[in-house]
Design an enzyme around this catalytic site. Structure first.
Site, mmCIF file in Angstrom:
data_model
loop_
_atom_site.group_PDB
_atom_site.id
_atom_site.type_symbol
_atom_site.label_atom_id
_atom_site.label_comp_id
_atom_site.label_asym_id
_atom_site.label_seq_id
_atom_site.Cartn_x
_atom_site.Cartn_y
_atom_site.Cartn_z
ATOM 1 N N LYS A 1 0.868 -1.191 0.000
ATOM 2 C CA LYS A 1 0.000 0.000 0.000
ATOM 3 C C LYS A 1 0.893 1.225 0.000
ATOM 4 O O LYS A 1 2.026 1.173 0.477
ATOM 5 C CB LYS A 1 -0.866 0.028 1.263
ATOM 6 N N ASP B 1 -7.075 4.217 -4.576
ATOM 7 C CA ASP B 1 -7.721 4.051 -3.272
ATOM 8 C C ASP B 1 -8.382 5.413 -3.011
ATOM 9 O O ASP B 1 -8.624 6.158 -3.966
ATOM 10 C CB ASP B 1 -6.692 3.666 -2.191
HETATM 11 N N1 GLU Z 1 -7.380 0.118 -2.976
HETATM 12 C C1 GLU Z 1 -8.080 -1.078 -3.293
HETATM 13 C C2 GLU Z 1 -8.057 -2.002 -2.095
HETATM 14 O O1 GLU Z 1 -8.084 -1.541 -0.971
HETATM 15 C C3 GLU Z 1 -7.623 -1.712 -4.606
HETATM 16 C C4 GLU Z 1 -6.179 -2.081 -4.684
HETATM 17 C C5 GLU Z 1 -5.714 -2.551 -6.045
HETATM 18 O O2 GLU Z 1 -6.514 -2.606 -6.973
HETATM 19 O O3 GLU Z 1 -4.532 -2.858 -6.166
HETATM 20 O O4 GLU Z 1 -8.091 -3.199 -2.198
#
Ligand code: GLU
Length: 445
Positions: free
Chosen positions: A125, A165
């Protein structure tokens, strides 16, 4: 033999002032402790110690110039948490509340969520404390360029694949991808959530919201119930809430609330028409971070400064941000007859609220299962990019549906209690943990 309290006390000592990370870790560790204590391999391989420490944390400075010519400085991060199952994968969050501890909780959750999808993706992340609120598109472009000028060194289609996100949607992904391409000179699947036409996947924008409704549909079926006719409270008004209201309407349920930092909308007719859903996208694109204009436009009630959990509903879908549904909210929901809670934001339910709902045996889907549809379709976007192909809407949507149904089955298998209640939180944690722990044992330290 491990003991939850002493393990967490040591983790807290090593990670001071990272409350959200500790909250996420405590939930997982307390759910998997018996699995670990019963498996000498996991103990010998120190899986708990190793899985709670990120592989690496990258921290950098983001300098950019605002429209007045003033130089601004923000923090930038990428937490590469665990790559036992595949390249680090997870979104970027641009929000004023972003801290390193917050991104560590999100990266940690992502490991197990991505494992649940059964696609080859590790957990990561990233993000920044930059907020788009009140910013022009030109400022957002300059910020994104500067952010990627640092980040590009650490990512790649087979090493680490960021996505969106909170605060990072198609616009930001476009700006970030443009800068990556300018520096590296390659068109690769280094980011997901791209626009269709230059590597994006059909259904990716809707995927998190669609996925959570597919998961809810399975939960209700498991309980001998159906989504049709259900009255639903949704929080948030961004990409996730948008996908959820679209799919809820299609499946015959009625979403009566959406919300923002300014309060919530109560729309008794349902947030159900394409026009209403399209207006949610306009609200997000305006960079104002408020929902009140929806009430003005569609002539319904706006309740300032409050959360939607006080509205009597059958089901609640927190779709905004972590810890947005607390113990008091959970009590109010249950006393008003709410029968299901589907956590769609990451860790949207506080630890106390979660304990209360589990004790009341309210079916409660954890975010790492219910919201996995977003990253699952990101995984499918990576597959399409690797093949230099686009799949049809139907192909992507049916794979998404299948993945959500498999995640549901995994939660049921590991979460069924003796009295028949399905503890989805425990099921998701155990099923996700096992896959990662086994891979770590097989790959050595
Ligand atoms: N931000 C999204 C999550 O919390 C998607 C992450 C992604 O597609 O890599 O899963």
């Amino acid at each position: 033999m491990y003991d939850v309290d002493s393990f967490i006390a040591e983790l807290e000592r090593r990670n001071p002032s990272q409350e959200e990370f500790i909250q996420a870790a405590r939930e997982v560790v307390s759910n998997v402790i018996d699995v670990v204590n019963d498996n000498p391999q996991y103990i010998r391989n120190k899986i708990l110690e190793r899985i709670t420490e990120p592989d690496r944390v990258i921290s950098f400075k983001v300098e950019w110039e605002d429209d007045n010519g003033e130089i601004q400085v923000n923090k930038g991060y990428r937490v590469q948490f665990n790559n036992a199952l595949g390249p680090y994968k997870g979104g970027l969050r641009f929000h004023s509340s972003v801290t390193l501890g917050g991104l560590k909780f999100l990266g940690f959750e992502q490991i197990f969520k991505n494992a649940l999808t059964s696609l080859p993706m590790g957990g990561g992340k990233g993000g920044s404390d930059f907020s788009a609120r009140g910013r022009s598109d030109a400022e957002i472009l300059r910020f994104c360029r500067s952010f990627m000028t640092e980040l590009y060194k650490y990512i790649g289609p087979d090493t680490d694949v960021p996505a969106g996100d909170i605060g990072v949607g198609a616009r930001e992904i476009g700006f970030l991808y443009g800068q990556y391409k300018r520096i590296v000179g390659e068109n690769t699947g280094v980011l997901t959530g791209k626009t269709l036409g230059w590597g994006g996947s059909l259904v990716r924008p809707e995927a998190t919201g669609f996925g959570t409704m597919y998961f809810a549909d399975e939960m209700l079926r498991q309980a001998g119930d159906t989504l049709a006719g259900k009255r639903i409270a949704v929080s948030g008004f961004g990409n996730v809430a948008w996908g959820a209201v679209l799919k809820a309407a299609e499946l015959g349920a009625k979403v009566v609330t959406i919300s923002g930092p300014d309060g919530y909308i109560l729309d008794e007719e349902g947030v159900s028409t394409p026009e209403k859903a399209a207006f949610m996208l306009q609200l997000r694109a305006s960079n104002n971070d408020v929902v009140k204009p929806y009430a003005d436009k569609f002539h319904c009630q706006f309740v300032p400064g409050r959360k939607p959990w006080e509205v009597p509903v059958d089901m609640a879908f927190p779709c905004a941000i972590q810890n947005e549904l607390d113990l008091e909210d959970a009590r109010t929901l249950v006393s008003n007859g709410c029968r299901y809670v589907v956590e769609t934001s990451n860790m949207g339910v506080t630890a106390q609220a979660m304990d209360y709902l589990l004790e009341k045996e309210i079916p409660l889907a954890p975010g790492k299962a219910a919201n996995a549809g977003g990253v699952a379709v990101s995984g499918l976007e990576m597959s399409q990019n690797a093949q230099h192909l686009y799949w049809t809407r139907q192909e992507v949507d049916s794979r998404l549906r299948h993945i959500m149904s498999q995640i549901h089955s995994a939660c049921v298998k590991d979460g069924r209690q003796d009295d028949g209640y399905i503890n989805y939180v425990k099921g998701a944690n155990i099923a996700g943990f096992r896959k990662v722990a086994d891979a770590m044992c097989q790959q050595g330290y």
